[in-house]
Design an enzyme around this catalytic site. Structure first.
Site, PDB file in Angstrom:
ATOM      1  CE  LYS A 110      39.208 -22.333 -22.727  1.00 28.65           C
ATOM      2  NZ  LYS A 110      39.837 -21.262 -21.954  1.00 28.65           N
ATOM      3  CG  ASP A 129      43.404 -25.718 -22.029  1.00 34.89           C
ATOM      4  OD1 ASP A 129      44.335 -25.826 -22.848  1.00 34.89           O
ATOM      5  OD2 ASP A 129      43.185 -26.546 -21.144  1.00 34.89           O
TER       6      ASP A 129
END
Length: 211
Positions: A110, A129
């Site tokens: 991420k 996410d």
DNA sequence: ATCCCGAGGG
DNA sequence: CCCTCTGGAT
């Protein structure tokens, strides 16, 4: 469904002077709001402006500077270790490949996606996410729950020729507009296409319905 | 109480 | 899959 219509009024850039500062700010943003990150970064980057300074920082001083962002011991240690690796192994610059970015302590997929997209304008993948999961589920963009499958579904919907910043837009839209507590469907460009939008008037049911 | 642009380790 | 790490906002 064309994701081309997913425009938010959010900025798709984070305003930091250098890729190193952007990386540090992104590491700090884990489980923490942007507002609090923006509160600590001015003093942090005034005291330790670059990778070399951060690499040589006193760890306890670094911890104090980032304390209010939470998880500060992990973050300070990772930031310092990452900066040392940047200085020693990457010629003082943030690396630009996923393989190299993942070697940096505190940087996983991420953070690597966000750093690459913001600092270099290159999307290395779609970040799935908690926000993107929620948005994808509400919009019916995917039937899956596994991040890898969600990513594959989203990749099909993103306009490939100019997909830069799409990863960021998805995250931001999921966070700022299609948020968990009180989705702001009245300012969502996709509300008229969204099967979950009508639940906005009953936020507690909306949240419960998402499991 | 619950959540926040997560990462690392078991 | 699970757990831990942490402070602050709502």
């Amino acid at each position: 469904m064309r994701l081309k219509h997913l425009y938010s009024d959010a900025p798709c850039t984070l305003d930091y002077d250098t890729p190193v500062q952007l990386m540090v700010a992104t590491i700090l943003s884990a489980q923490c709001t942007d507002a609090r990150v923006n509160l600590v970064t001015p003093a942090l980057f005034c005291r330790f402006p670059d990778a070399a300074a951060l690499a040589g920082a006193d760890l306890s001083e670094l911890e104090e500077l980032v304390r209010s962002t939470g998880f500060y011991r992990n973050k300070a240690k990772n930031i310092q270790a990452a900066c040392r690796m940047i200085v020693e192994d990457f010629n003082g610059s943030v690396p630009q490949t996923m393989e190299a970015l993942l070697k940096l302590p505190g940087v996983a997929r991420k953070t690597a996606n966000v750093v690459s997209a913001h600092a270099f304008g290159v999307n290395l993948g779609v970040t799935v996410d908690t926000h993107v999961k929620r948005l994808s589920y509400r919009l019916g963009l995917t039937n899956h729950t596994e991040p890898v499958k969600i990513e594959r579904d989203l990749m099909k919907l993103i306009p490939q020729p100019d997909w830069e910043n799409w990863s960021i837009r998805l995250i931001y839209h999921g966070r700022a507009v299609c948020n968990a507590r009180k989705p702001e469907c009245d300012r969502c460009a996709l509300a008229d296409l969204c099967p979950s939008a009508f639940l906005a008037a009953q936020p507690e049911k909306t949240v419960a319905a998402q499991g």
